[in-house]
Design an enzyme around this catalytic site. Structure first.
Site, PDB file in Angstrom:
ATOM      1  N   GLY A  41      -2.893  -4.826   0.574  1.00 20.40           N
ATOM      2  CA  GLY A  41      -3.961  -3.941   1.058  1.00 20.40           C
ATOM      3  C   GLY A  41      -4.491  -3.077  -0.079  1.00 20.40           C
ATOM      4  O   GLY A  41      -3.724  -2.660  -0.939  1.00 20.40           O
ATOM      5  N   ARG A  66      -4.161 -10.988   0.525  1.00 20.70           N
ATOM      6  CA  ARG A  66      -2.748 -11.141   0.909  1.00 20.70           C
ATOM      7  C   ARG A  66      -2.405 -12.622   0.787  1.00 20.70           C
ATOM      8  O   ARG A  66      -2.504 -13.376   1.754  1.00 20.70           O
ATOM      9  CB  ARG A  66      -2.526 -10.658   2.340  1.00 20.70           C
ATOM     10  CG  ARG A  66      -2.715  -9.154   2.506  1.00 20.70           C
ATOM     11  CD  ARG A  66      -2.212  -8.708   3.858  1.00 20.70           C
ATOM     12  NE  ARG A  66      -2.599  -7.331   4.153  1.00 20.70           N
ATOM     13  CZ  ARG A  66      -1.939  -6.260   3.734  1.00 20.70           C
ATOM     14  NH1 ARG A  66      -0.875  -6.397   2.979  1.00 20.70           N
ATOM     15  NH2 ARG A  66      -2.347  -5.045   4.059  1.00 20.70           N
ATOM     16  N   ASP A 106       5.370  -3.981  -1.442  1.00 22.34           N
ATOM     17  CA  ASP A 106       6.584  -4.802  -1.505  1.00 22.34           C
ATOM     18  C   ASP A 106       6.303  -6.307  -1.497  1.00 22.34           C
ATOM     19  O   ASP A 106       7.029  -7.070  -2.129  1.00 22.34           O
ATOM     20  CB  ASP A 106       7.598  -4.402  -0.427  1.00 22.34           C
ATOM     21  CG  ASP A 106       7.017  -4.473   0.958  1.00 22.34           C
ATOM     22  OD1 ASP A 106       5.774  -4.559   1.069  1.00 22.34           O
ATOM     23  OD2 ASP A 106       7.777  -4.438   1.931  1.00 22.34           O
ATOM     24  N   THR A 152       1.082   1.569  -2.404  1.00 23.18           N
ATOM     25  CA  THR A 152       0.846   1.429  -0.966  1.00 23.18           C
ATOM     26  C   THR A 152       0.615   2.801  -0.359  1.00 23.18           C
ATOM     27  O   THR A 152       1.306   3.763  -0.707  1.00 23.18           O
ATOM     28  CB  THR A 152       1.999   0.742  -0.196  1.00 23.18           C
ATOM     29  OG1 THR A 152       1.760   0.909   1.211  1.00 23.18           O
ATOM     30  CG2 THR A 152       3.369   1.286  -0.496  1.00 23.18           C
ATOM     31  N   ASP A 194       1.439   3.441   2.463  1.00 19.66           N
ATOM     32  CA  ASP A 194       2.585   3.665   3.361  1.00 19.66           C
ATOM     33  C   ASP A 194       3.740   4.432   2.697  1.00 19.66           C
ATOM     34  O   ASP A 194       4.620   4.944   3.381  1.00 19.66           O
ATOM     35  CB  ASP A 194       3.133   2.324   3.883  1.00 19.66           C
ATOM     36  CG  ASP A 194       2.165   1.634   4.835  1.00 19.66           C
ATOM     37  OD1 ASP A 194       1.103   2.210   5.110  1.00 19.66           O
ATOM     38  OD2 ASP A 194       2.476   0.527   5.291  1.00 19.66           O
ATOM     39  N   ASP A 227       6.337   3.350   1.195  1.00 23.44           N
ATOM     40  CA  ASP A 227       7.652   2.842   1.608  1.00 23.44           C
ATOM     41  C   ASP A 227       8.345   1.976   0.556  1.00 23.44           C
ATOM     42  O   ASP A 227       9.312   1.275   0.865  1.00 23.44           O
ATOM     43  CB  ASP A 227       7.535   2.069   2.935  1.00 23.44           C
ATOM     44  CG  ASP A 227       6.553   0.904   2.854  1.00 23.44           C
ATOM     45  OD1 ASP A 227       5.969   0.689   1.774  1.00 23.44           O
ATOM     46  OD2 ASP A 227       6.363   0.215   3.871  1.00 23.44           O
ATOM     47  N   ARG A 275       3.618   0.762   8.928  1.00 24.36           N
ATOM     48  CA  ARG A 275       4.160  -0.425   9.594  1.00 24.36           C
ATOM     49  C   ARG A 275       5.613  -0.197  10.011  1.00 24.36           C
ATOM     50  O   ARG A 275       5.942  -0.226  11.187  1.00 24.36           O
ATOM     51  CB  ARG A 275       4.048  -1.543   8.561  1.00 24.36           C
ATOM     52  CG  ARG A 275       4.285  -2.893   9.000  1.00 24.36           C
ATOM     53  CD  ARG A 275       3.704  -3.832   7.979  1.00 24.36           C
ATOM     54  NE  ARG A 275       2.364  -4.211   8.367  1.00 24.36           N
ATOM     55  CZ  ARG A 275       2.091  -5.077   9.333  1.00 24.36           C
ATOM     56  NH1 ARG A 275       3.061  -5.654  10.010  1.00 24.36           N
ATOM     57  NH2 ARG A 275       0.852  -5.382   9.635  1.00 24.36           N
TER      58      ARG A 275
HETATM   59  O1  F6P Z   1      -1.153  -1.707   2.951  1.00 21.54           O
HETATM   60  C1  F6P Z   1      -0.353  -1.292   4.015  1.00 21.54           C
HETATM   61  C2  F6P Z   1      -1.194  -1.251   5.242  1.00 21.54           C
HETATM   62  O2  F6P Z   1      -2.197  -0.292   5.097  1.00 21.54           O
HETATM   63  C3  F6P Z   1      -0.359  -1.012   6.513  1.00 21.54           C
HETATM   64  O3  F6P Z   1      -0.165   0.331   6.761  1.00 21.54           O
HETATM   65  C4  F6P Z   1      -1.184  -1.733   7.548  1.00 21.54           C
HETATM   66  O4  F6P Z   1      -0.381  -2.161   8.638  1.00 21.54           O
HETATM   67  C5  F6P Z   1      -1.739  -2.880   6.817  1.00 21.54           C
HETATM   68  O5  F6P Z   1      -1.821  -2.498   5.473  1.00 21.54           O
HETATM   69  C6  F6P Z   1      -3.081  -3.341   7.300  1.00 21.54           C
HETATM   70  O6  F6P Z   1      -3.448  -4.476   6.600  1.00 21.54           O
HETATM   71  P1  F6P Z   1      -4.848  -5.194   6.632  1.00 21.54           P
HETATM   72  O7  F6P Z   1      -5.758  -4.406   5.725  1.00 21.54           O
HETATM   73  O8  F6P Z   1      -4.583  -6.542   6.111  1.00 21.54           O
HETATM   74  O9  F6P Z   1      -5.356  -5.147   8.037  1.00 21.54           O
END
Ligand code: F6P
Length: 340
Positions: free
Chosen positions: A10, A70, A101, A123, A125, A127, A169
């Site tokens: 992301g 991704r 990660d 990130t 997050d 984490d 998440r």
């Molecule tokens: O990068 C982490 C994150 O922001 C999470 O918090 C979230 O669940 C996910 O990415 C969302 O991903 P995408 O942008 O692929 O919908």
């Protein structure tokens, strides 16, 4: 020396500051190539040369000038072979992988195969383990806190329960910090499940007394009664993650039904990730980028840059991806003091 940089997973405010930090600190004898769209660009050999002029002023911009995706090149054997072939054909003497990660676990695997790789933890997050902060988190918390601040007046005017859903998440860092900063009256995070009845008790108590309530909930929070998190299970990414989202709406319907109080839900989602990084994230990203380049210059590969206190250090790449850094009970206890 020819160095590749990629940004995977992301997007996240501060990525461009890292890229600029790497390019600006590289100096003579180093050629920097941006790989487009994360690991996907390694499979298609999509690269662009990066000079000082290309990174002029980019540290204040959100997103990533390199694009991201991704994509997991270790998922299929053909892709793993193509990745290795392209690494050699691109003539990279080093690769700096900037990601969370998932991206870093690919970097760690590549490193264990003998490739010269350095990781930078990213990130919103927050984490990634063994680093105090990942860049992007500070910006996401500020956006989240600002949104919750704004919800107070509308919730109060209408005497409503307002449930705000934030990204996170498995770790509730953004939710607990934004919730604490903006005075949410209940904070629900994945690390500390609660039953619907407990939530309803908090709502009834607060609404009787104060006539409005803000609940901050992380997308990965699962009420104890539910078997699975609320998500779109039909969408699974290359790293096996389902697309989360909808727990605020789910809770709003139940709370309104069980308490009779008018309840609304708001999902902040990708708003938390968009836009310009805070000064903190610009500086952290810059420091990470410069240190990643230092490691490359020292040929100290298989490492991830990290923040410990106020010091930038480096640790083995596997330490960053070993486990998730979750909100500890002590911190949650502090937040509980303000549940009201
Ligand atoms: O990068 C982490 C994150 O922001 C999470 O918090 C979230 O669940 C996910 O990415 C969302 O991903 P995408 O942008 O692929 O919908």
């Amino acid at each position: 020396m020819r160095i590749g940089i990629l940004t995977g997973g992301g997007d996240c405010p501060g990525l461009n500051a890292v890229i600029r930090g790497i390019v600006r600190s590289s100096g003579e004898g180093y050629e920097i190539y941006g790989v487009l769209n994360g690991w996907k660009g390694m499979l298609s050999k999509d690269v662009m040369k990066l000079d000082n002029e290309d990174v002029e002023g980019i540290h204040i911009l959100g997103g990533t000038i390199l694009g991201t995706a991704r994509v997991n090149p270790f998922k299929r054997e053909e892709d793993r072979m193509l990745l290795e072939k392209n690494f050699k054909e691109l003539g990279f003497d080093a690769l700096i992988a900037i990601g969370g990660d998932d991206t870093l676990s690919v970097a760690a695997k590549l490193s264990s195969l003998g490739y010269p790789v350095v990781g930078v933890p990213k990130t919103i997050d927050n984490d990634v383990s063994n680093t105090d902060y990942t860049f992007g988190f500070h910006t996401a918390v500020n956006v989240g806190a600002d949104a919750i601040d704004r919800l107070h007046s509308t919730a109060k005017s209408h005497q409503r329960v307002m449930i705000v859903e934030l990204m996170g998440r498995e770790a509730g860092w953004i939710t607990i910090e934004a919730g604490l900063a903006a005075g949410a009256h209940l904070i629900l995070i994945p690390e500390f499940p609660m039953t619907i009845n407990e939530i309803v008790t908090y709502v009834n108590r607060r609404m009787k007394k104060n006539r409005y309530m803000i609940i901050a909930v992380a997308e990965g929070f699962k009420p104890t009664e539910l078997e699975e998190v609320v998500a779109d299970k039909s969408t699974i990414d290359a790293f096996g993650h389902i697309r989360l989202g909808g727990v605020a709406h789910y809770l709003a319907e139940i709370i309104e039904q069980k308490t009779g109080y008018e309840t609304r839900s708001v999902v902040l989602g990708h708003l938390l990730r968009g836009g310009t990084p805070t000064a903190f994230d610009r500086i952290l990203g810059t420091r990470y980028g410069v240190e990643a380049m230092n490691l490359v210059k020292k040929r100290d590969f298989g490492r991830m840059v990290a923040l410990k206190g106020n010091e930038i250090i480096s640790i083995p790449l596997e330490y960053g991806v070993a486990t998730k850094k979750l909100v500890p009970f002590e911190y949650y206890k502090l937040a509980q003091i303000f549940f009201d």
